[in-house]
Design a protein around this motif. Structure first.
Motif, PDB file in Angstrom:
ATOM      1  N   ASP A 160      -2.988 -13.671   3.375  1.00 42.98           N
ATOM      2  CA  ASP A 160      -3.413 -13.422   4.757  1.00 42.98           C
ATOM      3  C   ASP A 160      -4.878 -12.987   4.758  1.00 42.98           C
ATOM      4  O   ASP A 160      -5.239 -11.986   4.140  1.00 42.98           O
ATOM      5  N   HIS A 161      -5.739 -13.737   5.455  1.00 42.76           N
ATOM      6  CA  HIS A 161      -7.176 -13.455   5.466  1.00 42.76           C
ATOM      7  C   HIS A 161      -7.618 -12.646   6.688  1.00 42.76           C
ATOM      8  O   HIS A 161      -8.791 -12.648   7.029  1.00 42.76           O
ATOM      9  N   HIS A 194      -7.254 -12.584  -2.700  1.00 39.09           N
ATOM     10  CA  HIS A 194      -6.476 -13.525  -1.897  1.00 39.09           C
ATOM     11  C   HIS A 194      -5.736 -14.524  -2.790  1.00 39.09           C
ATOM     12  O   HIS A 194      -6.252 -14.977  -3.797  1.00 39.09           O
ATOM     13  N   LYS A 195      -4.534 -14.849  -2.375  1.00 44.92           N
ATOM     14  CA  LYS A 195      -3.746 -15.865  -3.060  1.00 44.92           C
ATOM     15  C   LYS A 195      -4.182 -17.246  -2.593  1.00 44.92           C
ATOM     16  O   LYS A 195      -4.632 -17.398  -1.461  1.00 44.92           O
ATOM     17  N   GLU A 235      -7.929  -6.591   5.513  1.00 49.02           N
ATOM     18  CA  GLU A 235      -9.100  -6.241   4.702  1.00 49.02           C
ATOM     19  C   GLU A 235      -9.528  -4.798   4.953  1.00 49.02           C
ATOM     20  O   GLU A 235      -9.828  -4.055   4.011  1.00 49.02           O
ATOM     21  N   ALA A 236      -9.539  -4.395   6.229  1.00 49.27           N
ATOM     22  CA  ALA A 236      -9.952  -3.033   6.570  1.00 49.27           C
ATOM     23  C   ALA A 236      -8.974  -2.009   6.024  1.00 49.27           C
ATOM     24  O   ALA A 236      -9.372  -0.949   5.506  1.00 49.27           O
ATOM     25  N   LEU A 264       0.818  -1.210   0.000  1.00 49.92           N
ATOM     26  CA  LEU A 264       0.000   0.000   0.000  1.00 49.92           C
ATOM     27  C   LEU A 264       0.857   1.267   0.000  1.00 49.92           C
ATOM     28  O   LEU A 264       0.397   2.334  -0.427  1.00 49.92           O
ATOM     29  N   ASP A 265       2.102   1.164   0.492  1.00 47.23           N
ATOM     30  CA  ASP A 265       2.998   2.315   0.450  1.00 47.23           C
ATOM     31  C   ASP A 265       3.309   2.710  -0.995  1.00 47.23           C
ATOM     32  O   ASP A 265       3.466   3.894  -1.310  1.00 47.23           O
ATOM     33  N   VAL A 266       3.395   1.714  -1.877  1.00 50.46           N
ATOM     34  CA  VAL A 266       3.629   1.992  -3.304  1.00 50.46           C
ATOM     35  C   VAL A 266       2.434   2.735  -3.899  1.00 50.46           C
ATOM     36  O   VAL A 266       2.588   3.696  -4.651  1.00 50.46           O
TER      37      VAL A 266
END
Length: 448
Positions: free
Chosen positions: A413-414, A431-432, A419-420, A391-393
């Motif tokens: 990671d679930h 999700h992977k 998610e928030a 998210l920094d990118v």
């Protein structure tokens, strides 16, 4: 006193004196006896008091000992509780790491197979690619199911209760399983009036998917009925099949991990993992939805799920993404796993997109400062090296862009926290392991 003429007392006088002395003696003896009785009673009371004091002391010592043992027991329970909570926290951290590390190579392999499938291949190679794809799907399903079971046992999964409109959910399930039923020559019917229940949509969908999948898998003739109806102030959903049935001694065992009964393993159908009903039971317990099973060997099985009726209407589902072309779109990928990054790049290039791949924000910043073309959309891994976040990118590139820049964040990671955070950043979460069809649909929708 009467004296005899000779100076002695008369017989009568002596008799009276004797009687008087006897009365005095009797009185004295009575007094002595009363005194002795009083001393005896006091002594008896004294003895009783001593005996009672001894008993009280004994009982007090026993009670004190019990209290000390109870205190030690409480201390041991508190220590055990703290140890269990510590183990649970460690298990949670392990599951988060395992979700990412175990599924990462599967994700890379599936992306590579999908890219290979888009190439012109001879029939034999395409058949082998399909077999590899099915094998990877089985591995993925096994890992994800085991992780789900561990999360349910650890209490990590917290149901998000909401109104769910049953006719839409059951119709969607029937539509997705219809090809499998038709391939076996089975009927798949849905019977559901307009009913809204209170449940967790994703968990309820998983439960019913597993039940319908099991019913189709172990049915060779006849069909499967998915029916909902009102019962005793609530709703019951029945999944009924005309399959091989389950023997009475196996009806509890079918909910255990990796159990597959004799009649079921004898089916010509490819055997499952033996985890479907195990995770169904755990999910139903997490939702507090009663689950019952009835079966007759050779005639079929009915699994019933109890659901609470909702008086609140379900929200209208958002429209499905509309697919458009990816030709010429510039997709910037940030992925710290080299094999996954290469597989993603090949897949996107096969879809006629222009692709730039980077490992971290520093690489992206260097390319942008060197004059690289701005991207049209971002595909970012959430967990990067050294604790960095994808998210920094997105924040960096959006800060330099004059127009909205859509972003897709990928992770195994679930957790609700991720998610928030992704939602707050205005990005889409995938999700992977990534499903190529899902990724392509989302990319084209976001670029439309």
């Amino acid at each position: 006193m009467t004296l005899h003429p000779s100076g002695l007392e008369t017989d009568e006088s002596l008799r009276r004196r004797i009687e008087k002395l006897e009365r005095i003696n009797a009185a004295l003896m009575s007094h002595v006896e009363r005194s002795m009785d009083q001393r005896g009673s006091a002594y008896s009371l004294f003895q009783t008091a001593i005996m009672l004091e001894g008993r009280v002391r004994t009982r007090t010592e026993e009670l004190t000992g019990l209290m000390h043992r109870l205190e030690r027991s409480n201390e041991a329970l508190a220590a055990a509780k703290e140890e269990a909570e510590t183990a649970n926290r460690s298990k949670t951290r392990f599951l988060a790491a395992a979700s990412h590390d175990l599924l990462q190579p599967v994700n890379a392999a599936r992306l590579s197979i999908s890219a290979l499938d888009d190439l012109p291949l001879p029939p034999e190679a395409r058949t082998i690619a399909g077999q590899v794809e099915r094998g990877l799907q089985t591995i993925e399903d096994l890992i994800k199911t085991l992780l789900d079971i561990s999360k349910l046992d650890a209490g990590i999964v917290r149901p998000q209760l909401q109104p769910v409109f049953l006719p839409d959910l059951l119709a969607e399930l029937a539509e997705s399983f219809k090809p499998f039923a038709e391939r076996k020559g089975l009927r798949l019917a849905v019977r559901c009036p307009d009913l809204t229940v209170t449940s967790d949509l994703m968990l309820l969908q998983r439960i019913l998917q597993n039940l319908v999948s099991n019913a189709i898998r172990y049915t060779t003739t006849g069909g499967v009925v998915l029916a909902a109806r009102r019962r005793a102030g609530g709703i019951r959903v029945d999944v009924t099949d005309t399959g091989c049935g389950i023997a009475a001694e196996e009806r509890d065992l079918v909910f255990e991990e990796f159990f597959r009964g004799g009649a079921r393993t004898g089916s010509a159908e490819e055997p499952g993992l033996g985890l479907g009903l195990s995770i169904v039971r755990r999910m139903a317990q997490a939702l507090d939805h009663p689950l019952t099973l009835a079966s007759r060997p050779g005639h079929g099985t009915r699994v019933t799920l109890g659901l609470p009726l909702s008086l609140i209407p379900a929200a209208t589902a958002p429209p499905a993404p509309v697919a458009t072309r990816l030709s010429g779109a510039h997709v910037l990928v940030v992925e710290n796993d080299a094999s996954t990054a290469d597989a993603m790049a090949r897949l996107l290039q096969n879809w006629d997109a222009r692709v730039s791949t980077f490992r971290d924000l520093a690489g992206v910043r260097g390319a942008i400062e060197a004059g690289a073309a701005p991207p049209d959309i971002l595909v970012l891994d959430y967990h990067l090296d050294d604790g960095a976040c994808g998210l920094d990118v997105a924040a960096y590139l959006r800060g330099r862009s004059a127009r909205p820049l859509p972003a897709i964040v990928t992770t195994a990671d679930h957790s609700e926290a991720i998610e928030a955070r992704v939602a707050a950043a205005g990005a889409e979460l995938v999700h992977k392991p990534i499903k190529p069809a899902q990724l392509r649909s989302l990319l084209t929708y976001m670029l439309a």
